[in-house]
Structure formats: C-alpha cells, structure tokens
Design a protein around this motif. Structure first.
Motif, short mmCIF file in Angstrom:
data_model
loop_
_atom_site.label_atom_id
_atom_site.label_comp_id
_atom_site.label_asym_id
_atom_site.label_seq_id
_atom_site.Cartn_x
_atom_site.Cartn_y
_atom_site.Cartn_z
N HIS A 76 0.83 -1.21 0.00
CA HIS A 76 0.00 0.00 0.00
C HIS A 76 0.86 1.26 0.00
O HIS A 76 0.55 2.23 -0.70
CB HIS A 76 -0.95 0.00 1.19
N PHE A 77 1.94 1.25 0.78
CA PHE A 77 2.85 2.40 0.77
C PHE A 77 3.47 2.59 -0.61
O PHE A 77 3.52 3.71 -1.13
CB PHE A 77 3.97 2.24 1.81
N LEU A 78 3.95 1.51 -1.21
CA LEU A 78 4.60 1.62 -2.52
C LEU A 78 3.61 2.05 -3.59
O LEU A 78 3.95 2.85 -4.47
CB LEU A 78 5.27 0.30 -2.89
N PHE A 79 2.39 1.56 -3.51
CA PHE A 79 1.34 1.98 -4.45
C PHE A 79 1.07 3.48 -4.31
O PHE A 79 1.03 4.22 -5.29
CB PHE A 79 0.07 1.16 -4.20
N PHE A 80 0.93 3.94 -3.07
CA PHE A 80 0.68 5.37 -2.80
C PHE A 80 1.83 6.22 -3.34
O PHE A 80 1.60 7.23 -4.01
CB PHE A 80 0.52 5.58 -1.29
N ILE A 81 3.06 5.80 -3.09
CA ILE A 81 4.23 6.55 -3.58
C ILE A 81 4.27 6.53 -5.11
O ILE A 81 4.55 7.55 -5.74
CB ILE A 81 5.53 5.98 -2.97
N GLY A 82 3.96 5.39 -5.70
CA GLY A 82 3.91 5.31 -7.16
C GLY A 82 2.89 6.27 -7.76
O GLY A 82 3.15 6.94 -8.76
N ILE A 83 1.73 6.37 -7.12
CA ILE A 83 0.71 7.31 -7.59
C ILE A 83 1.23 8.74 -7.48
O ILE A 83 1.10 9.54 -8.40
CB ILE A 83 -0.60 7.16 -6.79
N GLN A 84 1.85 9.06 -6.34
CA GLN A 84 2.41 10.40 -6.15
C GLN A 84 3.45 10.71 -7.22
O GLN A 84 3.46 11.79 -7.80
CB GLN A 84 3.05 10.53 -4.76
N GLU A 85 4.34 9.77 -7.47
CA GLU A 85 5.42 10.00 -8.43
C GLU A 85 4.92 10.07 -9.86
O GLU A 85 5.49 10.76 -10.68
CB GLU A 85 6.48 8.90 -8.29
N SER A 86 3.84 9.36 -10.15
CA SER A 86 3.30 9.37 -11.52
C SER A 86 2.63 10.69 -11.84
O SER A 86 2.53 11.07 -13.00
CB SER A 86 2.30 8.22 -11.71
N GLY A 87 2.15 11.36 -10.80
CA GLY A 87 1.46 12.63 -11.01
C GLY A 87 0.05 12.46 -11.53
O GLY A 87 -0.62 13.43 -11.88
N GLU A 88 -0.44 11.23 -11.59
CA GLU A 88 -1.76 10.97 -12.15
C GLU A 88 -2.89 11.18 -11.16
O GLU A 88 -4.04 11.32 -11.56
CB GLU A 88 -1.83 9.53 -12.68
N GLY A 89 -2.59 11.17 -9.89
CA GLY A 89 -3.65 11.31 -8.90
C GLY A 89 -4.41 10.02 -8.73
O GLY A 89 -4.17 9.02 -9.41
N PHE A 90 -5.35 10.03 -7.79
CA PHE A 90 -6.11 8.83 -7.48
C PHE A 90 -7.25 8.67 -8.47
O PHE A 90 -7.98 9.60 -8.75
CB PHE A 90 -6.66 8.90 -6.05
N ARG A 91 -7.36 7.46 -9.02
CA ARG A 91 -8.42 7.08 -9.94
C ARG A 91 -8.47 5.56 -9.95
O ARG A 91 -7.73 4.92 -9.24
CB ARG A 91 -8.16 7.64 -11.34
N GLU A 92 -9.33 5.01 -10.74
CA GLU A 92 -9.36 3.55 -10.90
C GLU A 92 -8.17 3.15 -11.76
O GLU A 92 -7.91 3.77 -12.80
CB GLU A 92 -10.66 3.10 -11.57
#
Length: 114
Positions: free
Chosen positions: A26-42
């Motif tokens: 979950h931490f790595l997923f959250f960090i990946g989302i942050q780094e991608s700049g895509e924001g939270f989505r499906e």
C-alpha cells in the motif's frame, strides 16, 4: 529501541496521517501514484503493478539500487544498478521501510499539497 521498532512506529504514524493501511504494498502503491502525477483514480491490475514497481524504485534509488533515467515520458523511469544486489527477505523489507520513511520525510509538503 531497535531500528526496526523505530521504523515500524514511524510507518504507523505515516499510515494514520495519510489513511493508508500499514502495508508495504500500500505504501509503494501510494508513492507510485504520487510519483506518476496521475492522482487517485481507478487503475487496471497492470497499472497497479507498474505503480507499485515505480514506488519501489523511487524509495530504493537513494540507496543506489536504482538510477533515474531521463526519458521523453512524463512518468519517472528507473533502471536497476547492475553493480548492486538487492538484499533478500527481512533485509530487503527493512530497506524498503527505511526508504518509505525517508520518502515521506522528504516529500511531506508535496504530498499534502497534492
């Protein structure tokens, strides 16, 4: 207090602050989302795997295990350092946890303003 105990306490605080389950994935997923700049989505299953891998490379790069490479893509891209071998088992887990704590210490302002 052992280093592992201190890191676990820090992860508990981070998990509570960001409403994340205290779990490496979950931490790595959250960090990946942050780094991608895509924001939270499906995300598709493949996108989730890519984001988890991005999170892992992001937190391990400061230890020299990955190197960020400039590309034309907006997404960060990392390559593994062939001169270093990632530790196995508990040692890898501890390294990832250290990297996660360091990431949040260094990016708190960026995350809270996203």
């Amino acid at each position: 207090m052992s280093e592992a105990t201190k890191i676990e306490q820090q992860l508990d605080i981070i998990a509570a602050d960001y409403n994340i389950e205290n779990n490496l994935i979950h931490f790595l997923f959250f960090i990946g989302i942050q780094e991608s700049g895509e924001g939270f989505r499906e995300f598709t299953k493949e996108e989730k795997i890519d984001l988890i891998e991005l999170g892992g490379a992001t937190v391990l790069a400061p230890f020299g295990y990955y190197t960020k490479v400039d590309t034309d893509s907006l997404l960060p891209y990392y390559v593994i350092n062939p001169d270093l071998t990632l530790p196995e088992g508990i040692q890898r887990e501890l390294l990832l946890k250290k990297g996660i704590v360091a990431y949040f210490e260094n990016h708190t302002h960026e995350i809270s303003s996203s």
